[in-house]
Design an enzyme around this catalytic site. Structure first.
Site, PDB file in Angstrom:
ATOM      1  N   LYS A  97       0.831  -1.191   0.000  1.00 52.99           N
ATOM      2  CA  LYS A  97       0.000   0.000   0.000  1.00 52.99           C
ATOM      3  C   LYS A  97       0.872   1.250   0.000  1.00 52.99           C
ATOM      4  CE  LYS A  97      -3.689  -1.958   2.950  1.00 52.99           C
ATOM      5  NZ  LYS A  97      -4.841  -1.853   2.043  1.00 52.99           N
ATOM      6  N   ARG A 142     -10.264 -11.595   2.436  1.00 48.06           N
ATOM      7  CA  ARG A 142     -11.135 -12.692   1.999  1.00 48.06           C
ATOM      8  C   ARG A 142     -10.462 -14.051   2.200  1.00 48.06           C
ATOM      9  NH1 ARG A 142     -11.377  -9.769  -3.650  1.00 48.06           N
ATOM     10  NH2 ARG A 142     -11.131  -8.085  -2.140  1.00 48.06           N
TER      11      ARG A 142
END
Length: 469
Positions: free
Chosen positions: A245, A319
């Site tokens: 990120k 996820r």
């Protein structure tokens, strides 16, 4: 330090520890303030005229007694919700003052909850602490819900150097012990075998991944009571992994365990209220870091369900944490399966920071949750599990990719990924939450937020009340 968050379950912020003498706190609206003031101390009307008080939102009228001492106060509610009007009270009333809500013809619990939630600030690491006004009494329901939300906020606000996977698991075990829940802590080789994708996400950190599972049932819950299973994403810090990120996106990543915090807070409220259900909770506690041991883009993982997943993006790790937890949770055939996660930025693009996205494979369950959110002032918005996008998760190299081949509908494709691990007959709801307030608003201070907790608690309460006792 972290375990101290449990103290909020006894005494939430904004509630005095003892039943001290307190002053009456009234409320009024612009349409009725003149009439309302006639029922208050004799000098209330003259004080309102003197200070230009007219019942507008944000106005507070302090009423002196015969000797000039503070004797009462009136909150202006404007035309907005009672919760919002009382959500500013703790900070706006004189420091250290003690109150009880004396307003007539308003929902007292909503006022209490607004006051208590507005009194919270993250104080653990600050030398100078706010000295807000407090209530001397509140209903059990208000106290329990406020305590659960404060607990959740405290966990989310705690920086990652103090709250890693082990500390989050410690807290979950302490919560389970408090309520006599049967708890299990999974780590090491057992975790690798039982929850392989959780292991893969956490492999890059020197703080080892863990999972916590606990089971509880209400004191009146029989074997046929509804089984509610909760799963929470507990990524204590998310660098993005090799798909790193940028710094601006990493600054708030201590909140990436918000799903786990919300499910722990929700579980605490369910157990405190002794709802007539059977409860299971699972959280995956990990840190997504970069190292020679970290998972790489193009790695292929075998999940607990046996499906293989190609890692298309290491920053789509949430996820992967959830899929193994959800698969195991389904083995007990829950009546309701609920997961909460700070899963996608796409949900925030679609709905902004204040409204979590709800995905649900059962219309009746979805309507119950959406209605509960509106009733409790904790709204969600349903987005579709659109099968037409499912093929975007296909890859030539594995059963699934963890990201879509298209740059669209990221929240939907993330939910569709999770749906692969849910049997069709299992009623399942997935909440994609921001879990954060970007600024301070009435009843909602800047920092971690327990979005969806009140909505799910209201819905689960309705499910419990519909069960046989």
């Amino acid at each position: 330090m972290i375990i101290d968050a449990l103290n909020f379950l006894d005494i939430p912020a904004g509630l005095a520890a003892d039943a001290s003498l307190s002053l009456p706190l009234f409320a009024t609206r612009p349409s009725s303030w003149v009439e309302d003031l006639t029922h208050l101390p004799v000098n209330a009307a003259s004080q309102a005229t003197l200070h230009g008080f007219s019942g507008e939102a944000g106005q507070i009228l302090l009423i002196p007694g015969a000797k000039g001492e503070l004797s009462a106060a009136v909150i202006g509610m404007g035309t907005g919700p009672v919760f919002s009007a009382f959500g500013v009270a703790a900070a706006a009333l004189p420091a250290s003052s003690l109150w009880h809500i004396a307003a007539n013809e308003i929902p007292t619990q909503e006022a209490e909850l607004g006051f208590l939630l507005g009194a919270y600030r993250y104080q653990t690491l600050k030398a100078k602490k706010p000295n807000f006004a407090r209530l001397t009494r509140a209903s059990d329901q208000s106290r329990i819900i406020a305590g659960a939300i404060h607990l959740t906020r405290e966990l989310i606000n705690t920086p990652a150097n103090l709250l890693g996977p082990s500390e989050l698991a410690d807290f979950a075990m302490s919560l389970a012990a408090r309520f006599g829940a049967a708890a299990e802590r999974v780590r090491g080789e057992t975790l690798t075998t039982r929850f392989p994708t959780i292991h893969a996400v956490g492999a890059g950190s020197n703080r080892a991944p863990e999972a916590v599972i606990f089971q509880w049932r209400g004191s009146k819950a029989q074997d046929d009571a509804p089984l509610v299973s909760l799963c929470g994403k507990g990524v204590c810090f998310d660098t993005g992994g090799y798909n790193l990120k940028p710094g601006s996106a990493m600054r708030l990543m201590r909140k990436d365990m918000g799903g786990a915090a919300i499910t722990l807070g929700l579980a605490s409220a369910i157990m405190s209220l002794d709802l007539n259900i059977r409860l299971e909770l699972r959280i995956g506690c990990v840190e997504n870091s970069v190292s020679g041991n970290a998972m790489r883009p193009s790695d292929i993982l075998r999940t607990r369900a046996g499906l293989t997943v190609e890692v298309g993006d290491t920053d789509a790790e949430g996820r992967l944490v959830l899929c193994d937890l959800l698969h195991e949770a389904c083995e007990a055939q829950p009546d309701w399966l609920i997961d909460v996660a700070t899963l996608t930025g796409a949900a925030r693009v679609a709905l902004g920071p204040d409204i979590p996205a709800l995905f649900c494979n059962n219309d009746d369950m979805a309507e119950t949750i959406l209605s509960a959110g509106q009733h409790s002032g904790d709204p969600l918005w349903r987005l579709p599990l659109h099968d037409g996008y499912a093929h975007w998760l296909e890859t030539p190299f594995a059963d699934l990719s963890n990201i879509s081949a298209k740059p669209f509908a990221g929240a939907i494709t993330a939910a569709l990924f999770l749906q692969n691990f849910i049997p069709k007959q299992t009623r399942w709801a997935h909440a994609d939450s921001y879990a954060w307030n970007d600024g301070t608003h009435p009843g909602k201070p800047e920092g971690g937020e327990a979005q969806t907790l009140r909505a799910f608690l209201t819905a689960i309460t309705a499910l419990a009340e519909g069960a046989k006792t």
